[in-house]
Write a protein that holds these residues in place. Structure first.
Motif, PDB file in Angstrom:
ATOM      1  N   ASP A  75       0.770  -1.292   0.181  1.00 17.57           N
ATOM      2  CA  ASP A  75       0.063  -0.181   0.011  1.00 17.57           C
ATOM      3  C   ASP A  75       0.860   1.010   0.022  1.00 17.57           C
ATOM      4  O   ASP A  75       1.502   1.414   0.941  1.00 17.57           O
ATOM      5  CB  ASP A  75      -0.873  -0.032   1.246  1.00 17.57           C
ATOM      6  CG  ASP A  75      -1.765   1.194   1.233  1.00 17.57           C
ATOM      7  OD1 ASP A  75      -1.916   2.067   0.355  1.00 17.57           O
ATOM      8  OD2 ASP A  75      -2.587   1.244   2.186  1.00 17.57           O
ATOM      9  N   GLN A  80      -0.363   6.478   3.533  1.00 20.20           N
ATOM     10  CA  GLN A  80       0.990   5.644   4.106  1.00 20.20           C
ATOM     11  C   GLN A  80       2.109   6.363   3.951  1.00 20.20           C
ATOM     12  O   GLN A  80       3.239   6.022   4.174  1.00 20.20           O
ATOM     13  CB  GLN A  80       1.367   4.433   3.153  1.00 20.20           C
ATOM     14  CG  GLN A  80       0.221   3.127   3.298  1.00 20.20           C
ATOM     15  CD  GLN A  80       0.913   2.203   4.343  1.00 20.20           C
ATOM     16  OE1 GLN A  80       0.873   2.687   5.577  1.00 20.20           O
ATOM     17  NE2 GLN A  80       1.634   1.371   4.057  1.00 20.20           N
ATOM     18  N   THR A 148      -0.005  -2.629   4.734  1.00 20.22           N
ATOM     19  CA  THR A 148      -0.862  -1.533   4.744  1.00 20.22           C
ATOM     20  C   THR A 148      -1.310  -0.993   6.324  1.00 20.22           C
ATOM     21  O   THR A 148      -0.536  -1.615   7.012  1.00 20.22           O
ATOM     22  CB  THR A 148      -2.250  -1.951   4.158  1.00 20.22           C
ATOM     23  OG1 THR A 148      -3.147  -0.736   4.054  1.00 20.22           O
ATOM     24  CG2 THR A 148      -2.806  -2.837   4.916  1.00 20.22           C
TER      25      THR A 148
END
Length: 684
Positions: A75, A80, A148
């Motif tokens: 991700d 992020q 993620t």
């Protein structure tokens, strides 16, 4: 690897063999019924003959094993990019790829997922996984690992069971993170200009109590700072100042332990619409251009037009029959005293002072302009004469006064340098290279030095169309009464409709027609910035959606517009501010993207997926990357410190070998021997 299975290659069609089998069964049955000797041997012989006709064969497959597939989905969406998550994601991806690459019989695939350009659908990891596995049969998929922060917006209803393999989640960030965010609520898409719109919002800060200060900006300018309680709905009233987009920005103050300030801001766009534009058109005498003005204004359904033509002064006594006079008197007091402020625009079309308006009413008109009103004067020969409006109190607000000369000859209007740069004239038909020239006008009123901006010039470069700001209001003058020739198409005509429309909207302060406007837009992943009215480079600062500031210089072109273009990779609201206080806003995708709404890492959305598919869920900050292990399909595939990858054992068949189980010659000899044995048994 080989596998054997029984197959048949009959020498005759199956119906024929079936018929022969039935006949053989009948013969054997008769023999059994009559208790004939040798019946068993005959039955064996017939069975062997039928087997020879069926031609049984043994098939052996040559198989090549296929490697199982492990998919790692990294991700790389905007959420992020917070804190040390990018470093966690890179390290985990590299380490997991290295460990999986050491497992024999395993193919490793990496899929990196960022924000979708121009879209606002959040983080779509499962869609990315489906794309990456489009060419992989599910019987080869050993497992999927998601790296993620847990803010995933496409968790499937079946919780990933359709993948047919364990789904593991490696979470970045840290458990228990806190983040304050501003959440916009219901707001109207449209509101009337001059009225207030009510907005709803809330400042969320889980686990916190108290209040927060929210700064409010309207069209980039500070409007208010209000204090609202945390985690409770709040409302705010903001004025709708103009037609078109009114952008309201809300920004909550930072809270303790903030991950990022990017979601402390929100922007709302409310389209301002005018209820009805009220225009007063006063014509001094009938002429060819009067109908042109009336038709232009009546063609706009948003305009409420009040039109009066003054044919004779009230004191005139020329024996005109009553039936030929107006049925109502001119409502002077009502229009120019009681309801003057209700009009958005007042137009004097060849108006001549004839004693209809008292001097006090002209002073009212001058105050109306200075207090923010709009006045358009389209003048003719009467302006240069003794009873023109230039000899009234309106002279204080008019941008040009007559010299007394009337220039009666044909000429073509021309753009001035100021007109070429002004948005009222820029881009009109006839102003671009290759456009046909404008048609001629026939008369112009000479004026002295003009104030404001001269957009069109006429005979001997004298002012023809002049704009000016007076106090809070605006004034425009058209110093000719032959504009109507363009409407009739004389010598090709000209852009009379668009020019007068722009004049009216500039007078009513339309933001898109401001000559010093700062404009910004996002197109094709780039932020385009333009500053009108530039005489040199313009110093500006670009503020990205994440709050990062970048200085930039806008370089002017020959049209007086300073421009610059920069990459706009982030989704959200971009702000551009110049050193002189101008502000422009542009949204890349959505102004308040879903991806940046919630930033705290969480396991809530993907924990059910791990449970449903038998996968593991781990925080990288607590235990690092789990150790990958091979497991049998259907068995437990995750636990503390490890993650399982199923051994599917898929293969492809390279070829098939056939081995005859009952060679015809061997069966024939064996059957012949049995027949001889049966004959000998019967001859005893």
């Amino acid at each position: 690897m080989s596998f054997h299975t029984l197959a048949f290659a009959p020498l005759f069609p199956w119906p024929v063999i079936a018929a022969l089998g039935a006949a053989a069964l009948l013969l054997v049955g008769i023999g059994v019924w009559r208790r004939a000797s040798g019946t068993v041997l005959r039955a064996v012989v017939l069975a062997m003959l039928l087997a020879m006709l069926a031609n049984p064969r043994l098939l052996a497959e040559n198989r090549t094993p296929l490697a199982d597939v492990a998919l790692v989905v990294a991700d790389e969406s905007p959420s992020q990019a917070i804190g040390d998550r990018p470093a966690q994601t890179r390290a985990a991806t590299d380490e997991l790829t290295r460990r999986l690459g050491q497992i024999k019989g395993l193919e490793v695939r990496i899929e990196r997922v960022g924000a979708e350009p121009g879209a606002d659908r959040g983080t779509r990891l499962f869609e990315a996984a489906e794309r990456a596995l489009a060419d992989v049969p599910r019987r080869r998929l050993a497992g999927v690992a998601l790296i993620t922060d847990g803010r995933v917006h496409d968790v499937p209803a079946d919780l990933g069971r359709s993948l047919g393999a364990p789904v593991h989640t490696l979470l970045t960030g840290r458990p228990g993170e806190r983040d304050r965010r501003l959440v916009p609520g219901a707001s109207p898409a449209f509101a009337l200009v001059g009225e207030n719109a009510t907005l709803a919002f809330r400042v969320e800060d889980q686990g916190a109590k108290g209040e927060a200060v929210v700064a409010v900006r309207v069209d980039g300018k500070p409007f208010a700072a209000i204090t609202v309680p945390l985690n409770r709905d709040a409302t705010l009233e903001v004025p709708i100042l103009h037609a078109g987009a009114n952008v309201v920005e809300l920004e909550a103050e930072a809270g303790p332990g903030e991950l990022s300030l990017v979601n402390n801001r929100a922007a709302l766009s409310i389209s301002g619409v005018r209820n009805r534009l009220k225009v007063l058109l006063v014509s001094g005498e009938p002429h060819a251009g009067e109908r042109t003005w009336r038709n232009l204004l009546k063609s706009d359904p948003a305009v409420d037009l009040v039109h009066f033509t003054i044919l004779r002064p009230p004191e005139k006594d020329d024996q005109t029959p009553i039936r030929e006079m107006s049925l109502i008197s001119f409502p002077v007091r009502e229009l120019f005293e009681e309801k003057l402020s209700e009009f958005d625009l007042i137009i004097f079309d060849r108006y001549r002072r004839r004693g209809v308006l008292a001097p006090a009413y002209y002073r009212n008109l001058a105050r109306y302009v200075q207090n923010g009103g709009a006045l358009l004067a389209a003048v003719g020969p009467e302006f240069a004469e003794a009873d023109g409006i230039a000899e009234s109190a309106l002279a204080d607000v008019l941008p040009a006064l007559p010299t007394g000369a009337k220039l009666e000859r044909e000429f073509r209007p021309r753009l001035t340098d100021a007109g070429r740069r002004h948005p009222v004239m820029a881009g009109l038909a006839g102003t671009r290279p290759g456009d046909p020239p404008w048609g001629s006008w026939m008369r112009q009123i000479e004026v002295g030095t003009a104030k404001g901006a001269t957009l069109l010039s006429g005979i001997d470069d004298r002012p023809l169309v002049v704009l000016d700001r007076v106090g809070e209001g605006r004034v425009a003058m058209v110093l000719s009464d032959t504009l109507w020739l363009w409407a009739r198409g004389w010598e090709g005509g000209g852009p009379h409709a668009e020019m007068t429309r722009r004049l009216a909207h500039w007078l009513m302060k339309e933001p898109d027609l401001e000559e010093s406007a700062l404009l910004a837009s996002v197109d094709g992943g780039r932020l385009e910035v333009a500053a009108r009215g530039a005489t040199g480079p313009v110093d500006a600062t670009i503020i990205a959606p994440d709050g990062a500031q970048t200085p930039i210089w806008l370089q002017p072109d020959d049209q007086g517009v300073a421009r610059a273009s920069v990459e706009a990779a982030q989704t959200g609201l971009w702000r551009v501010a110049t050193a002189d206080g101008r502000v422009a806003l542009a949204a890349a995708g959505q102004a308040n993207p879903v991806e940046l709404a919630e930033l705290a890492a969480t396991s809530e959305r993907l924990a059910p997926v791990a449970k449903a598919t038998g996968g593991a869920l781990a925080w990288l900050a607590e235990g690092g990357v789990p150790e990958p292990k091979r497991v049998a399909p259907g068995s437990v595939a995750g636990g503390p410190g490890w993650m399982g990858l199923e051994e599917k054992g898929d293969y492809v068949v390279d070829g098939i070998r056939e081995i005859a189980l009952a060679p015809a010659l061997l069966l024939a000899l064996f059957g012949l021997g049995l027949l001889l044995a049966a004959w000998r048994n019967e001859t005893r």
